[in-house]
Design a protein around this motif. Structure first.
Motif, PDB file in Angstrom:
ATOM      1  N   GLY A   1       8.193   7.691  -2.454  1.00 28.76           N
ATOM      2  CA  GLY A   1       8.177   7.227  -1.082  1.00 28.76           C
ATOM      3  C   GLY A   1       9.555   6.746  -0.673  1.00 28.76           C
ATOM      4  N   GLN A   2       9.646   6.298   0.566  1.00 31.25           N
ATOM      5  CA  GLN A   2      10.936   5.884   1.114  1.00 31.25           C
ATOM      6  C   GLN A   2      11.269   4.436   0.758  1.00 31.25           C
ATOM      7  OE1 GLN A   2       8.140   5.813   2.796  1.00 31.25           O
ATOM      8  NE2 GLN A   2       8.175   3.820   3.828  1.00 31.25           N
ATOM      9  N   GLY A   3      10.284   3.710   0.280  1.00 32.50           N
ATOM     10  CA  GLY A   3      10.507   2.326  -0.122  1.00 32.50           C
ATOM     11  C   GLY A   3      10.140   1.326   0.963  1.00 32.50           C
TER      12      GLY A   3
ATOM     13  N   MET B   1      -0.094   7.333 -10.699  1.00 38.70           N
ATOM     14  CA  MET B   1       0.759   6.722  -9.678  1.00 38.70           C
ATOM     15  C   MET B   1       1.504   5.545 -10.266  1.00 38.70           C
ATOM     16  SD  MET B   1       0.121   8.567  -7.002  1.00 38.70           S
ATOM     17  CE  MET B   1       0.910   7.566  -5.728  1.00 38.70           C
ATOM     18  N   GLY B   2       2.679   5.286  -9.711  1.00 38.26           N
ATOM     19  CA  GLY B   2       3.467   4.163 -10.201  1.00 38.26           C
ATOM     20  C   GLY B   2       4.172   3.431  -9.081  1.00 38.26           C
ATOM     21  N   TRP B   3       4.555   2.214  -9.388  1.00 37.18           N
ATOM     22  CA  TRP B   3       5.414   1.416  -8.510  1.00 37.18           C
ATOM     23  C   TRP B   3       6.687   1.072  -9.288  1.00 37.18           C
ATOM     24  CZ3 TRP B   3       4.700   0.411  -3.431  1.00 37.18           C
ATOM     25  CH2 TRP B   3       3.418   0.553  -2.886  1.00 37.18           C
TER      26      TRP B   3
ATOM     27  N   TYR C   1       9.187   0.994  -4.454  1.00 37.72           N
ATOM     28  CA  TYR C   1       8.926   2.410  -4.263  1.00 37.72           C
ATOM     29  C   TYR C   1       7.621   2.816  -4.932  1.00 37.72           C
ATOM     30  CZ  TYR C   1      13.897   2.667  -3.083  1.00 37.72           C
ATOM     31  OH  TYR C   1      15.136   2.488  -2.509  1.00 37.72           O
ATOM     32  N   CYS C   2       6.880   3.640  -4.239  1.00 41.70           N
ATOM     33  CA  CYS C   2       5.693   4.268  -4.784  1.00 41.70           C
ATOM     34  C   CYS C   2       6.096   5.638  -5.324  1.00 41.70           C
ATOM     35  CB  CYS C   2       4.678   4.417  -3.643  1.00 41.70           C
ATOM     36  SG  CYS C   2       3.244   5.402  -3.993  1.00 41.70           S
ATOM     37  N   ALA C   3       5.481   6.049  -6.425  1.00 40.92           N
ATOM     38  CA  ALA C   3       5.828   7.328  -7.029  1.00 40.92           C
ATOM     39  C   ALA C   3       4.586   7.996  -7.591  1.00 40.92           C
ATOM     40  CB  ALA C   3       6.863   7.135  -8.131  1.00 40.92           C
ATOM     41  N   ALA C   4       4.620   9.330  -7.622  1.00 43.56           N
ATOM     42  CA  ALA C   4       3.485  10.095  -8.131  1.00 43.56           C
ATOM     43  C   ALA C   4       3.950  11.103  -9.174  1.00 43.56           C
ATOM     44  CB  ALA C   4       2.778  10.822  -6.984  1.00 43.56           C
TER      45      ALA C   4
ATOM     46  N   SER D   1       0.845  -1.190   0.000  1.00 48.88           N
ATOM     47  CA  SER D   1       0.000   0.000   0.000  1.00 48.88           C
ATOM     48  C   SER D   1       0.880   1.238   0.000  1.00 48.88           C
ATOM     49  CB  SER D   1      -0.906   0.032   1.232  1.00 48.88           C
ATOM     50  OG  SER D   1      -1.752  -1.092   1.284  1.00 48.88           O
ATOM     51  N   CYS D   2       0.362   2.301  -0.557  1.00 49.16           N
ATOM     52  CA  CYS D   2       1.066   3.576  -0.551  1.00 49.16           C
ATOM     53  C   CYS D   2       0.041   4.659  -0.240  1.00 49.16           C
ATOM     54  CB  CYS D   2       1.727   3.829  -1.887  1.00 49.16           C
ATOM     55  SG  CYS D   2       2.434   5.486  -2.063  1.00 49.16           S
TER      56      CYS D   2
END
Length: 125
Positions: A116-118, A34-36, A95-98, A21-22
């Motif tokens: 995110g921090q991972g 959003m991406g992973w 990592y989550c990214a926007a 989850s992010c």
């Protein structure tokens, strides 16, 4: 201030499943693609999955296609990554990214402004 906080990582046996989850804050989440991504030790960061603003479109890296599913809840400002049939080679920091609001989802990490921090995922064989 944009914050992306991943959770759900851990140790799992090969063939098992895990859901990441992010939780996002400080951005117009419903308008943000959003991406992973993931990075294994000694390797470059790799695209895993992306989802468009309202979830109508999803994209996957070849190595996870058919095993991973990305989804989002705009009501909860959260994006998910359901991972199934996990393999040892899925071991990585995820990592989550926007992206900025109103743009399209892409495969390219340079297109994502916020990270995110991972969270560590370890698949044991």
């Amino acid at each position: 201030q944009v914050q992306l906080v991943e959770s759900g990582g851990g140790l799992v046996l090969a063939g098992g499943s895990l859901r990441l989850s992010c939780a996002a804050s400080g951005l117009t989440f419903s308008a943000s693609p959003m991406g992973w991504f993931r990075q294994a030790p000694g390797k470059e960061r790799e695209f895993v999955a992306a989802i468009s603003r309202y979830g109508a479109s999803t994209y996957y890296g070849d190595s996870v296609k058919g095993r991973f599913t990305i989804s989002r809840s705009n009501a909860k400002n959260t994006v998910y990554l359901q991972m199934s049939s996990l393999k040892a080679e899925d071991t990585a920091v995820y990592y989550c990214a926007a992206r900025p609001a109103y743009l399209s989802a892409t495969y390219y990490e340079d297109d994502y402004n916020y990270w995110g921090q991972g969270t560590q995922v370890t698949v044991s064989s």
